[in-house]
Design a protein around this motif. Sequence first.
Motif, PDB file in Angstrom:
ATOM      1  N   LYS A 165      -2.545   3.760   4.835  1.00  0.00           N
ATOM      2  CA  LYS A 165      -2.882   2.570   5.604  1.00  0.00           C
ATOM      3  C   LYS A 165      -2.383   1.341   4.857  1.00  0.00           C
ATOM      4  N   ALA A 166      -1.764   0.421   5.586  1.00  0.00           N
ATOM      5  CA  ALA A 166      -1.144  -0.726   4.925  1.00  0.00           C
ATOM      6  C   ALA A 166      -1.928  -1.999   5.147  1.00  0.00           C
ATOM      7  N   GLY A 167      -3.088  -1.946   5.777  1.00  0.00           N
ATOM      8  CA  GLY A 167      -3.800  -3.178   6.106  1.00  0.00           C
ATOM      9  C   GLY A 167      -3.361  -3.653   7.481  1.00  0.00           C
ATOM     10  N   SER A 192       0.816  -1.224   0.000  1.00  0.00           N
ATOM     11  CA  SER A 192       0.000   0.000   0.000  1.00  0.00           C
ATOM     12  C   SER A 192       0.843   1.264   0.000  1.00  0.00           C
ATOM     13  N   LYS A 239     -13.077   1.993   0.338  1.00  0.00           N
ATOM     14  CA  LYS A 239     -11.855   2.430  -0.316  1.00  0.00           C
ATOM     15  C   LYS A 239     -11.502   1.520  -1.485  1.00  0.00           C
ATOM     16  N   ARG A 265      -2.168  -0.965  10.193  1.00  0.00           N
ATOM     17  CA  ARG A 265      -0.826  -0.401  10.215  1.00  0.00           C
ATOM     18  C   ARG A 265      -0.771   0.806   9.280  1.00  0.00           C
ATOM     19  N   TYR A 291      -4.287 -11.123   4.408  1.00  0.00           N
ATOM     20  CA  TYR A 291      -4.077  -9.743   4.013  1.00  0.00           C
ATOM     21  C   TYR A 291      -4.032  -8.868   5.262  1.00  0.00           C
ATOM     22  N   GLY A 292      -2.969  -8.100   5.390  1.00  0.00           N
ATOM     23  CA  GLY A 292      -2.847  -7.232   6.551  1.00  0.00           C
ATOM     24  C   GLY A 292      -2.361  -7.948   7.790  1.00  0.00           C
ATOM     25  N   GLU A 313     -10.982  -3.244  10.907  1.00  0.00           N
ATOM     26  CA  GLU A 313     -10.044  -4.355  10.765  1.00  0.00           C
ATOM     27  C   GLU A 313      -9.676  -4.907  12.138  1.00  0.00           C
TER      28      GLU A 313
END
Lengths: 334, 507
Positions: A325-327, A105, B505, A330, B356-357, B390
């Motif tokens: 935002k990186a997922g 990201s 998003k 974070r 993911y993440g 999340e």
Amino acid sequence: MYSDIEKAIVNLNYFTEGDYREKVVRLRKMLKEGISEKDIKSKKSDKLFAFLEKKNYFAVTIASSDYPEALKATDEAPLVLFGAGNRELLKKRKFCIVGSRITPSWAEAVTKRISGELSETFTIVTGLAEGGDRAAIDGAIGSGNLITVLPCGLDVCYPAAHYALKDKIEKSGLLLSEYFFGEQARSYSFHARNRILAGLAEGVLVVSAGARSGTSITAGKALDYGRDVFALPYNVGVRQGEGCNALLKKGATLVTDSEDILSYYGVQKKKRVSVLLSAEEEKVLNVLREEGELHTAVIAERTGLKIYEATAALSSLEIKNLAVKAGGNRYSAL
Amino acid sequence: MIAKIICFALNGLDGVPVEVEADVNKGVPSYEMVGLPDTAVKESKERVRSALKNSGLLFPMNRITINFAPADLKKQGASFDLAIAVSLLKASEQLVGANVSDTVFLGELSLNGDLRPVNGLLPILISAKGRGYQKFIVPVGNAREASFLGGAEIYPAVSLTDVVKHLIGIKPILPLETTEFVAGAKGNYSADLKFVKGQPMARRALEIAVAGGHNLLMAGPPGTGKTMLARCLPTVMPDLTFEEALEITKIHSVAGTLGEEGIVTTRPFRTPHHTATTVSMCGGGNRVVHPGEISLAHGGVLFLDELPEYKRSTLEALRQPLEDGKITVSRAGGSYTYPSRFMLCASMNPCPCGNYGSANQTCTCTPSEIRNYRKKISGPLLDRIDLQVEVDNVTYDELTSRERAESSAEVKARVDEARKIQRARFGDYGIVTNAEMGEREISAFCALSEEGDKILRETFEKMHLSARARARIVKVARTIADLDFSENILPKHVYEAASYRLYDKLS
């Protein structure tokens, strides 16, 4: 509109029997030696050109006046490129930005910003894939200085999910392809397309590339053609960055900001408008700048903010294009 | 001689009075039932015959006709047994001197004359009381449930013999004492927020969701505590009021899922499996229309774990009840409306591989795979979920100090305060929470400052939000401001609200 010789090249390229590669070799030889009058006369059929006009497409051949010089100089230049959109862009200074489909990201955000800032000086050349290409498109599409080269016919969309995006590029930028209409993308056509990307541009910025990725092919071609190669740096051990770091080792220019590229070409960068930040945002940004990618909870702890204050500050920084935002909750600074 | 006894049939959540008439006449012995009884009602013939005999009473060997009025209403279930037995006894003059005309009889008989409890007793009692009936004889098994009614004479009977002795005055049954309703009487949810380690962002989202009545989606890798967080939702929701409890109890009584306690005192938490059919979710059935999961979750939480795994059609069917707070199920037998005002909480993995993440695993999915996975949830449904957050699997080794995890009670106290503010605000508008606000309320109560408006516009441009998403952000910002005791929505509230639109998003 089209001169007889242009028509002949297009027709010889797409409408004669035989192996494509042999055809190209033969055509090249013919072009060097001069195409005979007889050939030109027999091959100036107008059928295709009527079709092109109807569909608002155009063909630019190696004999056309606006065929990009840089590309023409390579010995693998395609003889014909079909285009849709703003033909004028062919004459502009071009810079290529490529990245692999899986791009982190932060790199996407950086790419989008760099692409946007470069597009004031250069026309950005890229592909239509997800990830790095997409970020470059998103950055440049606003200015319209955008050329997208497809690995398939102009009327085919790969990936199909980008159909609307492709339409948008056709309206504001330019789509290019050496493939005939209806031709599907194949594994080899991506490789072939990559040579056009590298050939069109003065320099190539690689924003993400695995150890063995198509992006590396573009970079390799760029080196072959003597183009300037730039790359984003990555942490050691990040798989999507191995190719970038390898390029840097080989002497590519390290890029963290559009200024690195612009100053390389002696262009003054426009001053970024400074944004007003609240005390919380300032604190958060400082922590991010010091420590790199951080989890929201950690940011809150480091800054002494409540978790929801940190969330609000981060959200605001993201909207102001200062963090991404990186997922997994974070964030990193830009 | 003819005898008339009042009984009640269940129609959705309402009780409908049914007169049971018995005529015992001279003639060839026979036993007929008319008035649209279904199989279970017809079978009561044999139960009543045996129950009478085994209670030492006489089964009249005459020409017997039982009629159910009104004749056009389909009579279902076994709750008419007692009324039939009493009407037969009255008609055959075995209840001399007993006054049965103003008493409602409810209950199923067993062959030895014992009374068995029936489903849906409380809704019937409530409807009957509303129609002016004051005396009820009910099975002792339903006594607990019935004791919450109050303001009526309810006699719990063990057997048919008891009923007869009570009616002819040999041994009167003592009326039930009204039980006082105490919210959370059973009082212990097994979950509590203090057992949830870390997850500060998800905890905050959960608090906002409950405070404003918003729906919540949690996305995160497997094993990050999504389910555990969801289980904590009812523990921070406001206590049930008696009216709410009665309404919820009615549904559970009809569905036959009422526990020993006799009334629902804690907010329901329903977790239908993702193989659930649309009918089981929304309610249905061919003879008796049962309330579905969404109605059983009324007043509480409907938790859909692994949201993308549910059938698309099932999820789409939730849209209308989510908006209206009730569902109308139409079948050949009639239309039934059940309330379904629930809080939707859903969880999902962020991508097909689930990583993911993730902090310690690498995601191997391409952007298109991720997009296709998320596409399984339709935009309109996602639009109805105000908060998307999340949940991550951070080990928190990065954190040096460890804050004590707040307990559900502490969070609930803040939620109660925010709800109080909302109640005061919406007094005349007929809504209770921020999530229920329509355009009218938004423009009345969610005025943004010039700066706030500017932020919203920036956010839209950056996130490519729809107009509907704008309304949702404003509503969530309103709730955040309420939690902050702020009369006006400030920029920081808008920023925080915007951070909970995770999946907008991804265009």
